[in-house]
Design a protein around this motif. Structure first.
Motif, mmCIF file in Angstrom:
data_model
loop_
_atom_site.group_PDB
_atom_site.id
_atom_site.type_symbol
_atom_site.label_atom_id
_atom_site.label_comp_id
_atom_site.label_asym_id
_atom_site.label_seq_id
_atom_site.Cartn_x
_atom_site.Cartn_y
_atom_site.Cartn_z
ATOM 1 N N CYS A 17 37.155 30.891 32.708
ATOM 2 C CA CYS A 17 37.157 32.386 32.326
ATOM 3 C C CYS A 17 36.981 32.848 30.887
ATOM 4 O O CYS A 17 36.258 33.620 30.550
ATOM 5 N N LEU A 51 44.560 30.960 41.958
ATOM 6 C CA LEU A 51 44.139 32.093 41.260
ATOM 7 C C LEU A 51 44.964 32.963 40.828
ATOM 8 O O LEU A 51 45.138 33.451 39.674
ATOM 9 N N CYS A 62 43.466 35.140 35.378
ATOM 10 C CA CYS A 62 42.215 34.578 35.473
ATOM 11 C C CYS A 62 41.413 35.828 35.187
ATOM 12 O O CYS A 62 40.366 36.071 34.342
ATOM 13 N N LEU A 78 34.939 34.959 40.997
ATOM 14 C CA LEU A 78 36.209 35.194 41.236
ATOM 15 C C LEU A 78 36.365 36.399 42.016
ATOM 16 O O LEU A 78 37.165 36.223 42.998
ATOM 17 N N GLN A 81 36.397 35.872 45.819
ATOM 18 C CA GLN A 81 37.399 34.807 46.458
ATOM 19 C C GLN A 81 38.313 35.883 47.200
ATOM 20 O O GLN A 81 38.883 36.708 46.641
ATOM 21 N N LEU A 84 42.140 37.443 46.442
ATOM 22 C CA LEU A 84 42.447 37.458 44.896
ATOM 23 C C LEU A 84 42.933 38.879 44.566
ATOM 24 O O LEU A 84 42.569 40.162 45.026
#
Length: 186
Positions: A17, A51, A62, A78, A81, A84
């Protein structure tokens, strides 16, 4: 992965990240998925849990780090996902990733706002990050915008309006729901 020496998956994710390192992030996500399968867990849930728990020493998750460093490509991965948490709050300033993204844009030279900064805010808004959340200083992301950056202010205002309007639509649907069920019970 437990027998490997070196950085933990959390550390690898956070480093990816910071550096917009998509290869490192994708490798780490693939390893997490493989570990989940070996352990009989659902890969998507295991990845999301990892995460969502990944944070640095001051509570930046993140998405916070990717937004702080302008890591657009990593943000893109990200945000794909499942599960998240997109509106996580950091421990220090109680900022969301959207607050961090605005601070990142403010740190850029004015000539870089549209090309490097605005896409970071835009991808977070598109993913559903809530621009109405206030931080520790009681400020929404729009209130952090450099006054000269009218385009960014407009993006965030439109995001706020869209969230508010979406909430109104949901409330209207909820109002109709009980009426519908009551009719069914008659």
């Amino acid at each position: 992965m437990a027998d490997e020496e070196g950085a933990s998956p959390r550390e690898l994710i956070l480093e990816a990240c910071r550096r917009n390192n998509t290869s490192l992030l994708e490798e780490t996500l693939a390893e997490l998925a493989a570990s989940a399968i070996k352990a009989g867990k659902k890969p998507a849930e295991y990845i999301a849990a990892t995460l969502n728990k990944a944070a640095d020493g001051v509570g930046n998750g993140c998405l916070h780090l990717a937004a702080t460093y302008g890591s657009y490509e990593v943000l893109d991965i990200l945000l794909d996902q499942e599960g998240l948490e997109i509106d996580e709050i950091d421990r220090m300033e109680k900022d969301t990733p959207l607050h961090k993204a605005v601070r990142y844009v403010n740190s850029l030279d004015k000539s870089e706002w549209a090309s490097a900064g605005h896409p970071i805010v835009d991808i977070l808004l598109d993913a559903g990050c809530d621009p109405r959340i206030r931080n520790k200083a009681k400020l929404k992301p729009v209130e952090l915008v450099d006054p000269r950056n009218t385009e960014l202010r407009s993006m965030l205002q439109k995001g706020e309006y869209a969230m508010t309007a979406a909430g109104d639509v949901v409330e209207e649907e909820d109002d109709e729901g009980p009426t519908g069920s009551a009719s069914d019970s008659d």
